[in-house]
Design a protein around this motif. Structure first.
Motif, PDB file in Angstrom:
ATOM      1  N   GLN A  72       1.092  -1.328  -0.244  1.00 32.85           N
ATOM      2  CA  GLN A  72       0.157  -0.026   0.136  1.00 32.85           C
ATOM      3  C   GLN A  72       0.946   1.225  -0.309  1.00 32.85           C
ATOM      4  OE1 GLN A  72      -2.473  -0.896   3.457  1.00 32.85           O
ATOM      5  NE2 GLN A  72      -4.047  -1.931   2.022  1.00 32.85           N
ATOM      6  N   ILE A  73       1.914   1.221   0.527  1.00 37.46           N
ATOM      7  CA  ILE A  73       3.352   1.966   1.082  1.00 37.46           C
ATOM      8  C   ILE A  73       3.289   2.364  -0.810  1.00 37.46           C
ATOM      9  CG2 ILE A  73       5.297   2.886   1.943  1.00 37.46           C
ATOM     10  CD1 ILE A  73       3.998   1.581   4.361  1.00 37.46           C
ATOM     11  N   THR A  74       3.758   1.482  -0.665  1.00 33.17           N
ATOM     12  CA  THR A  74       4.123   1.947  -2.599  1.00 33.17           C
ATOM     13  C   THR A  74       3.822   1.590  -3.197  1.00 33.17           C
ATOM     14  OG1 THR A  74       5.086  -0.785  -3.253  1.00 33.17           O
ATOM     15  CG2 THR A  74       6.957   0.452  -1.420  1.00 33.17           C
ATOM     16  N   SER A  75       2.334   1.321  -3.478  1.00 33.30           N
ATOM     17  CA  SER A  75       1.358   1.701  -4.306  1.00 33.30           C
ATOM     18  C   SER A  75       1.527   0.436  -5.679  1.00 33.30           C
ATOM     19  CB  SER A  75       1.727   2.351  -5.605  1.00 33.30           C
ATOM     20  OG  SER A  75       0.935   4.028  -4.338  1.00 33.30           O
ATOM     21  N   ASN A  76       1.967  -0.984  -5.024  1.00 29.10           N
ATOM     22  CA  ASN A  76       2.012  -1.798  -5.667  1.00 29.10           C
ATOM     23  C   ASN A  76       0.721  -2.757  -5.643  1.00 29.10           C
ATOM     24  OD1 ASN A  76       5.479  -1.462  -5.146  1.00 29.10           O
ATOM     25  ND2 ASN A  76       5.080  -1.656  -7.077  1.00 29.10           N
ATOM     26  N   GLN A  77       0.342  -2.839  -6.637  1.00 28.52           N
ATOM     27  CA  GLN A  77      -0.496  -4.589  -6.471  1.00 28.52           C
ATOM     28  C   GLN A  77       0.909  -6.111  -5.968  1.00 28.52           C
ATOM     29  OE1 GLN A  77      -1.587  -6.571 -10.500  1.00 28.52           O
ATOM     30  NE2 GLN A  77      -3.705  -7.366  -9.661  1.00 28.52           N
ATOM     31  N   ILE A  78      -0.435  -6.930  -4.681  1.00 29.53           N
ATOM     32  CA  ILE A  78       0.475  -7.682  -4.364  1.00 29.53           C
ATOM     33  C   ILE A  78      -0.801  -9.016  -4.673  1.00 29.53           C
ATOM     34  CG2 ILE A  78      -1.013  -6.775  -2.097  1.00 29.53           C
ATOM     35  CD1 ILE A  78       2.314  -8.269  -0.910  1.00 29.53           C
ATOM     36  N   PHE A  79       0.132 -10.554  -4.442  1.00 30.25           N
ATOM     37  CA  PHE A  79      -0.309 -11.122  -4.756  1.00 30.25           C
ATOM     38  C   PHE A  79       0.251 -12.057  -3.249  1.00 30.25           C
ATOM     39  CE2 PHE A  79       0.106 -10.207  -8.762  1.00 30.25           C
ATOM     40  CZ  PHE A  79      -1.167  -9.912  -9.694  1.00 30.25           C
ATOM     41  N   ILE A  80      -0.659 -12.956  -3.084  1.00 26.42           N
ATOM     42  CA  ILE A  80      -0.196 -13.494  -1.083  1.00 26.42           C
ATOM     43  C   ILE A  80      -1.258 -15.060  -1.177  1.00 26.42           C
ATOM     44  CG2 ILE A  80      -0.929 -13.433   1.198  1.00 26.42           C
ATOM     45  CD1 ILE A  80      -0.558 -10.472   0.781  1.00 26.42           C
ATOM     46  N   LEU A 111       1.364 -17.442 -11.839  1.00 23.87           N
ATOM     47  CA  LEU A 111       1.251 -15.821 -12.221  1.00 23.87           C
ATOM     48  C   LEU A 111       1.326 -14.796 -13.145  1.00 23.87           C
ATOM     49  CD1 LEU A 111       2.020 -14.982  -7.816  1.00 23.87           C
ATOM     50  CD2 LEU A 111      -0.428 -14.892  -8.904  1.00 23.87           C
ATOM     51  N   ILE A 112       2.985 -15.700 -12.796  1.00 21.03           N
ATOM     52  CA  ILE A 112       3.299 -14.420 -14.124  1.00 21.03           C
ATOM     53  C   ILE A 112       2.495 -15.451 -16.096  1.00 21.03           C
ATOM     54  CG2 ILE A 112       5.425 -15.583 -16.413  1.00 21.03           C
ATOM     55  CD1 ILE A 112       6.590 -14.026 -14.348  1.00 21.03           C
ATOM     56  N   ASP A 113       1.649 -16.437 -15.755  1.00 17.77           N
ATOM     57  CA  ASP A 113       1.080 -16.695 -16.888  1.00 17.77           C
ATOM     58  C   ASP A 113      -0.328 -16.674 -16.892  1.00 17.77           C
ATOM     59  OD1 ASP A 113       2.948 -18.952 -18.052  1.00 17.77           O
ATOM     60  OD2 ASP A 113       2.170 -20.274 -16.868  1.00 17.77           O
ATOM     61  N   GLU A 114      -0.656 -16.177 -15.366  1.00 16.40           N
ATOM     62  CA  GLU A 114      -2.922 -15.550 -15.473  1.00 16.40           C
ATOM     63  C   GLU A 114      -1.717 -14.445 -15.887  1.00 16.40           C
ATOM     64  OE1 GLU A 114      -6.003 -15.599 -11.650  1.00 16.40           O
ATOM     65  OE2 GLU A 114      -3.991 -16.376 -11.992  1.00 16.40           O
ATOM     66  N   HIS A 115      -1.231 -13.881 -15.075  1.00 16.78           N
ATOM     67  CA  HIS A 115      -0.876 -11.982 -15.575  1.00 16.78           C
ATOM     68  C   HIS A 115      -0.829 -11.401 -16.149  1.00 16.78           C
ATOM     69  CE1 HIS A 115      -3.797 -11.377 -12.189  1.00 16.78           C
ATOM     70  NE2 HIS A 115      -3.188 -12.923 -11.083  1.00 16.78           N
ATOM     71  N   GLN A 116       0.219 -12.421 -17.046  1.00 22.75           N
ATOM     72  CA  GLN A 116       1.033 -11.829 -18.644  1.00 22.75           C
ATOM     73  C   GLN A 116       1.724 -11.246 -17.790  1.00 22.75           C
ATOM     74  OE1 GLN A 116      -1.868 -10.484 -20.927  1.00 22.75           O
ATOM     75  NE2 GLN A 116      -2.437 -12.319 -21.755  1.00 22.75           N
ATOM     76  N   LEU A 117       3.082 -11.409 -16.908  1.00 24.82           N
ATOM     77  CA  LEU A 117       3.859 -10.752 -16.086  1.00 24.82           C
ATOM     78  C   LEU A 117       5.259 -11.504 -16.990  1.00 24.82           C
ATOM     79  CD1 LEU A 117       3.246 -11.437 -12.742  1.00 24.82           C
ATOM     80  CD2 LEU A 117       2.592  -9.079 -14.421  1.00 24.82           C
ATOM     81  N   ASP A 118       5.969 -10.405 -16.780  1.00 29.88           N
ATOM     82  CA  ASP A 118       7.699 -10.745 -17.640  1.00 29.88           C
ATOM     83  C   ASP A 118       8.433 -11.399 -16.729  1.00 29.88           C
ATOM     84  OD1 ASP A 118       6.668  -9.652 -20.625  1.00 29.88           O
ATOM     85  OD2 ASP A 118       6.575  -7.885 -19.500  1.00 29.88           O
ATOM     86  N   TYR A 119       9.006 -11.256 -15.713  1.00 29.86           N
ATOM     87  CA  TYR A 119      10.066 -11.856 -15.355  1.00 29.86           C
ATOM     88  C   TYR A 119      10.030 -11.280 -13.825  1.00 29.86           C
ATOM     89  CZ  TYR A 119      12.653 -10.712 -19.543  1.00 29.86           C
ATOM     90  OH  TYR A 119      13.305 -10.295 -20.736  1.00 29.86           O
ATOM     91  N   ILE A 120       9.985 -13.134 -13.051  1.00 34.68           N
ATOM     92  CA  ILE A 120      10.022 -12.988 -11.505  1.00 34.68           C
ATOM     93  C   ILE A 120      11.192 -12.321 -10.870  1.00 34.68           C
ATOM     94  CG2 ILE A 120      10.064 -14.499  -9.881  1.00 34.68           C
ATOM     95  CD1 ILE A 120       8.622 -16.411 -11.677  1.00 34.68           C
ATOM     96  N   LEU A 121      11.783 -11.342  -9.888  1.00 31.14           N
ATOM     97  CA  LEU A 121      12.669 -10.988  -9.039  1.00 31.14           C
ATOM     98  C   LEU A 121      12.681 -11.414  -7.931  1.00 31.14           C
ATOM     99  CD1 LEU A 121      12.887  -7.309  -9.978  1.00 31.14           C
ATOM    100  CD2 LEU A 121      13.431  -9.445 -11.644  1.00 31.14           C
ATOM    101  N   THR A 122      14.266 -12.370  -7.567  1.00 27.25           N
ATOM    102  CA  THR A 122      14.514 -12.829  -6.189  1.00 27.25           C
ATOM    103  C   THR A 122      15.582 -11.485  -5.863  1.00 27.25           C
ATOM    104  OG1 THR A 122      15.880 -14.285  -7.009  1.00 27.25           O
ATOM    105  CG2 THR A 122      13.448 -15.226  -7.255  1.00 27.25           C
ATOM    106  N   ALA A 123      15.572 -11.638  -4.610  1.00 26.59           N
ATOM    107  CA  ALA A 123      16.652 -10.811  -3.412  1.00 26.59           C
ATOM    108  C   ALA A 123      17.743 -11.386  -3.397  1.00 26.59           C
ATOM    109  CB  ALA A 123      15.472 -10.654  -2.434  1.00 26.59           C
TER     110      ALA A 123
END
Length: 436
Positions: A72-80, A111-123
């Motif tokens: 909410q602070i960063t205004s990002n959509q989130i999937f939990i 999630l990538i397939d369902e929401h047509q996202l491009d890349y997964i970022l890990t830390a």
């Protein structure tokens, strides 16, 4: 660190700009900082994803609550998503760590397939890379295990790998960034934590520039790996033949190499074999000897090693009724009534429909099978026919038989028709059977 990170993205990951990215966030220091870095750079569309593995009771739920507030602070959509990880681990008879990893990445790809996202970022960062190297060292890894965590692996991208844990921590503190501490990270009952808390501090005491030295070593090892890969490509071209359902390795050409076992490992490492001495000994074994991985079989057949995927259909039987015109399992066959016989090929036969006794069946070879081969006199055991036609062991296993209701062979599909059911000039009802 922000400017250094920005330069790193511009130089090594420019393809991330203006893409739809999914950041895997646990609530811990590393993934929270990664989220803030991309939020401040504002170079791509970011969504967050969090897995609640329900392993730490209330703490797991507090992690979930924290990352939800951060989104909410960063205004990002989130999937939990929550998982009953312990129960799943028990049912699948896998460790908690492996189960959690599989659940996490399987869901990320959904999630990538369902929401047509491009890349997964890990830390993952530089300290993670060093820990992984040391873990692989204790387990006796090959060169692959010593070249570090890949920065790009398919659509999984790790942009923090050049940065140390201390750099990340300093950035968080200087920017008043909050994160969640996982108490289990302090426990040394896990191998990674034991290396992190007991081994690496000693190594850093010996060499304060350990991470920099390690980075240089990884760079040199990757260069060596590139040379190895080039050589394997050359050897593969000379000694490996890829067929439709198998890979054939020329035994003599492999044995002429300086270190056959090492080459076999490089050629076959992606097929999950573990008993490499057994693989090597296949070179001098008798035909029919095989070594198995969890997914593949490596079979010695005369002058070749034949690699094939494990299938569980050797005892399966498929029923075909008189009304079936087209079937698709276990292979594609078309049944068509025609008025005349046209030139044939190995993919089609003409039979006298009145001689057939339905239902027909598709199956693999059985003991006692025999055939009256078209163009030949008398009958012949199917095993003798296979031998005379120089079928490999794999060919024998993969060949399907079309049989009538009495289990008599009508067609060794793709090879030889049984003459008892052949259409002739006196046939009244022609049936063309075609393998598509």
């Amino acid at each position: 660190m922000l400017q250094k990170f920005k330069n790193h993205i511009n130089k090594n990951f420019p393809f991330l700009k203006d893409k739809k990215l999914l950041i895997a966030i646990s609530g811990g220091l590393d993934s929270v900082v990664l989220t803030h870095l991309f939020h401040q750079l504002n170079i791509a569309e970011i969504a967050l994803t969090h897995c609640n593995f329900k392993l730490r009771n209330e703490a797991s739920d507090l992690d979930e609550e924290f990352v939800h507030k951060l989104s909410q602070i960063t205004s990002n959509q989130i999937f939990i998503k929550s998982f009953q990880t312990e129960k799943i681990s028990e049912n699948q008879k896998k460790s908690i760590q492996i189960t959690a990893r599989e659940l996490r990445y399987n869901w990320f790809h959904e999630l990538i397939d369902e929401h047509q996202l491009d890349y997964i970022l890990t830390a993952h960062h530089a300290d993670d890379n060093l820990e992984t190297f040391l873990i692989n060292l204790t387990r006796g890894s090959g060169l692959d295990g010593f070249t570090g965590i890949p920065a790009i692996n398919g659509n999984i991208v790790r942009t923090l790998l050049p940065f140390s844990r201390s750099e990340i921590l300093n950035f968080a503190k200087s920017n008043n960034i909050e994160w969640r501490e996982d108490a289990s990270n302090a426990s040394i009952k896990y191998v990674r934590n034991k290396i992190r808390h007991k081994v690496i501090p000693v190594l850093k005491e010996i060499n304060p520039s350990l991470l920099e030295s390690f980075s240089n070593s990884i760079h040199h090892l990757k260069e060596v790996q590139e040379i190895v890969n080039d050589k394997i490509v050359d050897v593969t071209k000379q000694s490996v033949v890829k067929e439709k359902e198998s890979i054939k390795i020329d035994i003599q050409k492999i044995k002429e190499l300086a270190n056959p076992k090492a080459y076999l490992y490089q050629i076959l490492k992606e097929y999950h074999f573990t008993e490499w001495n057994d693989v090597y000994h296949l070179l001098d074994s008798q035909s029919g000897k095989a070594v198995y991985s969890k997914t593949h079989r490596l079979l010695k057949d005369r002058s070749f090693l034949i690699l094939s995927k494990l299938e569980n259909n050797t005892n399966e039987v498929y029923r075909i009724t008189e009304n079936d015109v087209l079937i698709s399992q276990p292979l594609n066959l078309n049944f068509q009534e025609v008025t005349e016989i046209k030139p044939q090929n190995k993919h089609s036969i003409y039979v006298d429909k009145d001689l057939l006794n339905y239902p027909l069946y598709l199956r693999k070879k059985q003991n006692g099978d025999y055939i009256y081969p078209s163009g030949m006199q008398g009958k012949k055991k199917l095993s003798k026919y296979f031998k005379d036609e120089k079928f490999s062991l794999l060919d024998k296993e993969n060949t399907w038989l079309l049989c009538n209701a009495e289990n008599a062979i009508v067609w060794v599909i793709g090879y030889r028709q049984d003459r008892r059911f052949m259409a002739t000039t006196s046939t009244k009802n022609y049936l063309k059977i075609n393998k598509l």
